[in-house]
Design an enzyme around this catalytic site. Structure first.
Site, PDB file in Angstrom:
ATOM      1  N   TRP A 508      50.601  38.617  42.613  1.00 45.99           N
ATOM      2  CA  TRP A 508      51.562  38.314  41.545  1.00 45.99           C
ATOM      3  C   TRP A 508      51.127  37.145  40.662  1.00 45.99           C
ATOM      4  O   TRP A 508      51.957  36.431  40.117  1.00 45.99           O
ATOM      5  CB  TRP A 508      52.963  38.063  42.125  1.00 45.99           C
ATOM      6  N   HIS A 509      49.821  36.966  40.521  1.00 44.59           N
ATOM      7  CA  HIS A 509      49.300  35.885  39.681  1.00 44.59           C
ATOM      8  C   HIS A 509      48.645  36.436  38.423  1.00 44.59           C
ATOM      9  O   HIS A 509      47.677  35.870  37.913  1.00 44.59           O
ATOM     10  CB  HIS A 509      48.294  35.027  40.467  1.00 44.59           C
ATOM     11  N   TYR A 510      49.156  37.547  37.911  1.00 41.73           N
ATOM     12  CA  TYR A 510      48.546  38.139  36.726  1.00 41.73           C
ATOM     13  C   TYR A 510      48.776  37.247  35.507  1.00 41.73           C
ATOM     14  O   TYR A 510      49.755  36.511  35.419  1.00 41.73           O
ATOM     15  CB  TYR A 510      49.065  39.564  36.492  1.00 41.73           C
TER      16      TYR A 510
END
Length: 573
Positions: A508-510
């Site tokens: 979830w670090h896009y």
């Protein structure tokens, strides 16, 4: 994949048990200026209009309100009083909630990887695993930020939302295992991003209650700020003569009524600021006519500025992990310990997982197979075999607990693009991240997985793994789990390269889509137009530190201070 399987998958990624929730029902301390958008007038005027009350938008708004009027338009609801958000035991529930008004909006990338985006005041900080750590000094230098103001901005954030976590047995075992296998030195508890093994901060307090970027609105001047919830922006408005200048927005409330918000004057001091996240900000630029002309015209959108780099440079740090069933009870813990390797893969861990019944049997079958192989080699005593059989019997009738050890690729170098699917801002855009397109990313994953295997086999971690269960069985277990929609390659000698490709997940670090130097300048002003900035993770070339939320919050405060300083300078001319 059914909802039940998706929830189980999220538990695997999170690495902790699903305990019975209790309602943490404190009210937002700034409730006087937070309202539903349905209560807003048809037309509003403010000095600054911030689109997105997320991880960067909240600290930005709080800062700007000290010397200007600020409107925050947040498409989601409040995190307060929602036990799925506020309580650590419900982390997986908050991410897997698919209800229409949930705080997370699910999407699947074109790569076939499950993902989620925030839809709540506080943004991703209301959904994530809580790890809090700074960007490296090198990252700050490359970003062109002032180091002193960066440090002060981090400190401003930390006084409200960051804590030192209690490091219990599982986390300690992984920490000691990392040191044993050479991820050195040990740097203790620190927010700093430096090579070696460390304990980072967390946004969960000692009672297991989450603190989010929304808490930073406590700093706001309540006389100068309005926050509207369930306010979905449809379009940014631009002047039609001369160089386009943003002057207002059209937004919709929960009942479907349209409202307009305008900047209080055409002065260059007043601005619209996009803080809608790595998916939302490039999507809204395109919907407003700023983006690749051919793509916009294909969706019948009038082109304000042909900006071909909007939506480009999308990247998601690939995550791969092993689930390690534990013969001992383990604590509920999210990310606390991290190994920052010199080959740019980050090793992290979480614990407290209870596996679903069907997956218990998958593990039992693997365990039984390898016990039989071990028995044939006469490498285990009859007494040990008897204990192992007892373990098998207890597992069949009980639950399987354990944790995960994961690795995340720095950067990454591999990038993709974002495109519109529809012109409805409620719909997800299409995004492709091209995981492991660049060979160096895959090499880093392989080195990271080798480090994880060494930690699992370390003396320090030995009490948390089943005897006679080789890592190959753990790898096979991961290959059998529905972690994504990508094809599986089953082989008696599967390579770690293939394992990384087959079992890749998001952490979830896009980021990307509105990158500095390509879509915005180094003051985060959108190129080709006036009166518009983008301040959020969509501007990043690479994800900062091992986990980005601290830096995204810092950036909101940092740029708020910078903008107010510019405002003061212009006001004295």
């Amino acid at each position: 994949m059914d909802l039940g399987s998706w929830k189980c998958l999220l538990i695997v990624l999170a690495g902790f048990s699903m305990f019975r929730s209790f309602c943490h029902s404190e009210k937002a301390p700034y409730y006087t200026f937070v309202h539903e958008a349905t209560s807003a007038p048809h037309i509003l005027y403010y000095d600054y209009i911030i689109i997105g009350g997320g991880t960067s938008g909240c600290p930005l708004a709080a800062t700007l309100s000290q010397d200007a009027s600020v409107l925050v338009l947040e498409r989601g609801g409040s995190p307060y009083g929602n036990p799925k958000i506020t309580n650590i035991a419900n982390f997986a529930d908050s991410l897997s909630d698919t209800s229409p008004d949930s705080a997370s909006q699910q999407f699947i990338s074109e790569d076939g990887v499950y993902n989620a985006r925030a839809r709540v005041l506080g943004g991703g900080s209301a959904l994530n695993a809580g790890f809090y750590t700074h960007a490296s000094a090198d990252y700050v230098k490359k970003a062109g930020w002032n180091p002193e103001l960066v440090d002060r901005s981090y400190a401003w954030v930390e006084s409200k939302v960051a804590f030192e976590p209690p490091v219990l047995q599982w986390q300690s075992a992984v920490r000691d295992g990392l040191l044993e296998v050479g991820v050195l030195p040990y740097n203790g508890f620190t927010y700093d991003h430096i090579h070696g093994t460390k304990v980072g901060g967390t946004i969960f307090d000692r009672d297991g209650h989450r603190h989010t970027a929304a808490d930073l609105l406590e700093y706001a001047d309540p006389r100068n700020i309005s926050v509207l919830l369930h306010a979905t922006v449809h379009k940014i408005l631009f002047t039609e003569t001369g160089k386009p200048r943003a002057y207002g927005v059209i937004f919709e409330d929960a009942l479907g009524f349209r409202h307009k918000a305008y900047l209080g004057s055409r002065s260059s001091k007043n601005e619209i600021i996009l803080s809608a996240g790595a998916l939302g900000s490039p999507q809204l630029l395109m919907l407003s006519g700023v983006g690749p002309a051919n793509h916009l015209q294909a969706h019948s959108i009038s082109v304000v500025v042909d900006q071909p780099m909007v939506g480009q440079g999308m990247a998601d740090n690939p995550m791969n992990l092993l689930f390690i069933p534990s013969p001992l009870p383990v604590e509920v813990s999210l990310i606390q310990v991290v190994g920052i390797t010199k080959f740019d893969s980050y090793i992290e861990t979480a614990s407290g997982l209870s596996f679903a019944y069907s997956w218990v049997h998958k593990f039992v079958r693997e365990y039984e197979l390898h016990l039989n192989e071990t028995d044939q080699s006469s490498a285990v005593t009859p007494e040990a075999m008897s204990r192992a059989i007892e373990t098998l019997n207890s597992l069949v009738t009980g639950t399987l607990q354990g944790g995960v050890i994961l690795e995340k690729i720095n950067g990454p170098l591999s990038t993709g693009e974002l495109k519109l699917v529809t012109t409805n801002p409620h719909d997800n855009p299409s995004v492709k991240f091209n995981y492991f397109k660049e060979p160096e990313d895959l090499n880093r994953c392989v080195q990271g997985m080798k480090t994880i295997i060494d930690v699992v086999n370390s003396r320090a971690f030995s009490k948390f793994r089943y005897k006679y269960m080789p890592v190959k069985a753990l790898i096979d277990l991961m290959l059998n789990l529905p972690v994504n929609l990508r094809p599986r390659h089953f082989s008696s000698a599967i390579s770690l390269e293939q394992f990384c490709t087959d079992t890749v997940m998001t952490i979830w670090h896009y980021h990307g889509g509105c990158q500095v130097g390509k879509v915005v300048d180094y003051d985060y002003k959108v190129l080709g137009v006036d009166g518009l900035r983008v301040i959020d993770g969509s501007t990043f070339i690479a994800s900062p530190g091992t986990n980005p939320q601290a830096t995204v919050m810092m950036l909101g405060r940092y740029m708020g201070r910078r903008i107010l300083y510019e405002r003061l300078k212009e006001g004295t001319k």
